[in-house]
Design an enzyme around this catalytic site. Structure first.
Site, PDB file in Angstrom:
ATOM      1  N   LEU A 155       0.858  -1.175   0.000  1.00  0.00           N
ATOM      2  CA  LEU A 155       0.000   0.000   0.000  1.00  0.00           C
ATOM      3  C   LEU A 155       0.897   1.227   0.000  1.00  0.00           C
ATOM      4  O   LEU A 155       1.992   1.207   0.563  1.00  0.00           O
ATOM      5  CB  LEU A 155      -0.903   0.031   1.248  1.00  0.00           C
ATOM      6  CG  LEU A 155      -1.938  -1.083   1.413  1.00  0.00           C
ATOM      7  CD1 LEU A 155      -2.637  -0.950   2.763  1.00  0.00           C
ATOM      8  CD2 LEU A 155      -2.964  -1.050   0.283  1.00  0.00           C
ATOM      9  N   ASP A 156       0.432   2.301  -0.616  1.00  0.00           N
ATOM     10  CA  ASP A 156       1.194   3.539  -0.585  1.00  0.00           C
ATOM     11  C   ASP A 156       1.327   4.044   0.849  1.00  0.00           C
ATOM     12  O   ASP A 156       0.499   3.724   1.716  1.00  0.00           O
ATOM     13  CB  ASP A 156       0.504   4.604  -1.437  1.00  0.00           C
ATOM     14  CG  ASP A 156       0.397   4.197  -2.904  1.00  0.00           C
ATOM     15  OD1 ASP A 156       1.298   3.485  -3.371  1.00  0.00           O
ATOM     16  OD2 ASP A 156      -0.590   4.587  -3.547  1.00  0.00           O
TER      17      ASP A 156
END
Length: 252
Positions: free
Chosen positions: A55-56
């Site tokens: 995930l960012d």
């Protein structure tokens, strides 16, 4: 370093709720205080300490970690074959009235290697999206968020329709870097407070009431890598994003 919450754990897998601000993988620009480090401190010894997907940094929510080589290979195969199901919540600019599918191939932006874009020779990318709630900034809310703006500045906000937003559910069928953010941007509905794709002027406005990009990995489903049992986990909207919705729209 903000620590993830453990949602589920057995001898084969970890399911975590990642907080915003936590970088998943080590890199040249960040080689400490990552999820990879946190897992290493727990004694996870696989490649990337068993991280199956990413995930960012500023995206919160569900992430799966493998604890054995067999589990890692099985889960990676599930992602590659699109067995896993993922759902994200995003708050975006503009009004989306109908569900749809974005199918633009994604690759690195040749003009800026730190960004991705829809490009002809990119990798296949498919995102299903569905509006959940159309939201409006009232005049009172705009005045409360921008108390220092004069009448001309307020009028400019109206001209660019900076009062219209949509809470949207996104279901990516592929796992390209920045996929949801890029697809929504290309569709004309950038994610609120997205510093990379939202545009400098727009993000400056967004940051007045939404401190980080409004993107949350809300649900994930997959087959247990050993038992084959279908498993689903859900992460509620974090408090900072709940506060954003309440501050701007009195919506919870």
């Amino acid at each position: 370093m903000p620590n993830p919450a453990i949602i589920f754990e057995d001898q084969d897998i970890l399911v975590l709720d990642k907080p915003p601000g936590l970088v998943v993988d080590k890199s040249e620009t960040q080689n400490t205080d990552t999820l990879e480090d946190w897992l290493g401190n727990r004694g996870e010894g696989l490649e990337r300490n068993g991280i199956v997907h990413r995930l960012d940094k500023d995206t919160s929510g569900m992430i799966i970690v493998a604890k054995t080589t067999n589990a890692l290979e099985n889960l990676q195969k599930q992602f590659a074959e699109r067995v896993t199901k993922k759902e994200y919540l995003a708050l975006v600019h503009g009004e989306i009235l109908e569900k749809g599918i974005a199918e633009g191939s994604i690759g690195r932006n040749p003009k800026n290697r730190e960004k991705f874009t829809v490009i002809e020779d990119g990798k296949e990318a498919v995102t299903e999206y569905e509006p959940l709630k159309n939201l409006q900034l009232t005049t009172d809310k705009i005045q409360a968020i921008f108390p220092d703006f004069n009448k001309i500045q307020i009028r400019k906000l109206s001209q660019i329709r900076y009062d219209t937003f949509t809470l949207v559910s996104c279901r990516p069928k592929t796992g390209r870097t920045h996929q949801i953010r890029v697809h929504l941007k290309v569709a004309g509905h950038s994610v609120v407070s997205d510093e990379k794709y939202g545009g400098r002027k727009m993000v400056r406005l967004d940051k007045r009431w939404c401190p980080r990009q409004f993107l949350h990995a809300a649900k994930i489903g997959f087959k247990h890598p050993v038992s084959g049992e279908w498993m689903e986990f859900e992460s509620p909207l974090p408090e900072d994003l709940k506060e954003t919705l309440w501050t701007a729209f009195s919506y919870s």
